[in-house]
Design an enzyme around this catalytic site. Sequence first.
Site, PDB file in Angstrom:
ATOM      1  N   THR A  52      45.151  33.199  32.009  1.00  0.00           N
ATOM      2  CA  THR A  52      45.002  32.010  32.845  1.00  0.00           C
ATOM      3  C   THR A  52      44.204  30.938  32.106  1.00  0.00           C
ATOM      4  OG1 THR A  52      45.019  33.500  34.721  1.00  0.00           O
ATOM      5  CG2 THR A  52      44.401  31.232  35.170  1.00  0.00           C
ATOM      6  N   ARG A 101      37.874  29.927  38.033  1.00  0.00           N
ATOM      7  CA  ARG A 101      38.035  31.328  38.477  1.00  0.00           C
ATOM      8  C   ARG A 101      36.667  31.839  38.898  1.00  0.00           C
ATOM      9  NH1 ARG A 101      41.284  36.043  35.455  1.00  0.00           N
ATOM     10  NH2 ARG A 101      42.953  34.803  36.387  1.00  0.00           N
ATOM     11  N   HIS A 129      45.732  33.696  43.875  1.00  0.00           N
ATOM     12  CA  HIS A 129      45.855  33.296  42.466  1.00  0.00           C
ATOM     13  C   HIS A 129      47.073  32.367  42.393  1.00  0.00           C
ATOM     14  CE1 HIS A 129      45.743  33.181  38.231  1.00  0.00           C
ATOM     15  NE2 HIS A 129      45.637  34.463  37.932  1.00  0.00           N
TER      16      HIS A 129
HETATM   17  N1   CP Z   1      47.453  37.152  35.069  1.00  0.00           N
HETATM   18  C1   CP Z   1      46.155  36.849  34.892  1.00  0.00           C
HETATM   19  O1   CP Z   1      45.511  36.231  35.753  1.00  0.00           O
HETATM   20  O2   CP Z   1      45.650  37.244  33.687  1.00  0.00           O
HETATM   21  P1   CP Z   1      44.161  36.957  33.198  1.00  0.00           P
HETATM   22  O3   CP Z   1      43.241  37.702  34.119  1.00  0.00           O
HETATM   23  O4   CP Z   1      44.100  37.426  31.772  1.00  0.00           O
HETATM   24  O5   CP Z   1      43.939  35.469  33.318  1.00  0.00           O
END
Ligand code: CP
Length: 303
Positions: A52, A101, A129
């Site tokens: 992300t 995040r 998400h």
């Molecule tokens: N799919 C996803 O959110 O991966 P990351 O946690 O690596 O960002």
Amino acid sequence: MRHLLRPLDFTTDELERLFDLAGDIEKNPSKYAHMCNGKILATCFYEPSTRTRLSFESAMYGLGGQVLGFSDAGSSSATKGESVSDTIRMISCYADICAMRHPKEGAPMVAATKASIPVINAGDGGHQHPTQTLTDLLTIRSLKGRLNNFTIGLCGDLKFGRTVHSLINALVRYDNVKFIFISPEELKIPEYVKEMLIEMDIPFKEVIRLEEVMPELDLLYMTRVQRERFFNEEDYVRLKDFYILNKEKMELARKDMLVLHPLPRVNEISVEVDEDERAVYFKQVQYGVYVRMALILTLLELV
Ligand code: CP
């Protein structure tokens, strides 16, 4: 000024426009290469991430913009007790748009109330998400040619998996989508999700064995067991290898079934499946960059 906090913040018509734009970016990247000249994206990640954060950064660089931020709460003033509300006020002075995040559900929403720039929820706890959902929808639309008339199996940690909760939220707006929830008893889809589906008269069923439903699926959305959301390690260890998708199980599936996964993968998809042309989780990552480019341009009102 708009934010993206939940998948439902965009209407289905707006999503169509966003996906068309992402498709055009894919075909004509040079047309967009300078559209964000002079703009800055802040990535404020209080939780670990590879895809992300880096896909947002790649997206902004691909548009000619610049990036600043932190990838670890421990290197920010959160360790000194600074609130998300105060942090976003600072970030609003340093950047034009922010992707955040946070382990706490609702933190990006709180940030949006204090921000003077668009805020994008890049994952909040076990809640939502939305940019992963945009990625998933664009992948399905691009590779299946439609966002309706299919049966999707969601497999793994359906209790804590925020990508699953977000994707269901988005898919209920499309016609004739049937859901099959495949999980161990302890990681079942939350009751509030089932209540929503019942209220909307959307068909779903819950099963434990993946093999049982493989032949029915147009799409299989695999997820990892979310170790970071467990209260005790013992439960995680007991459940982490409950599902392992392998060649043998893929033989039970339709020839045109697609396997998606938000990644990271742990053990739930055997690496031998990567060679199967129905395994599209690495293509999904690439779509994630195009859709985030389209999102940045849309929220900054540059298109
Ligand atoms: N799919 C996803 O959110 O991966 P990351 O946690 O690596 O960002």
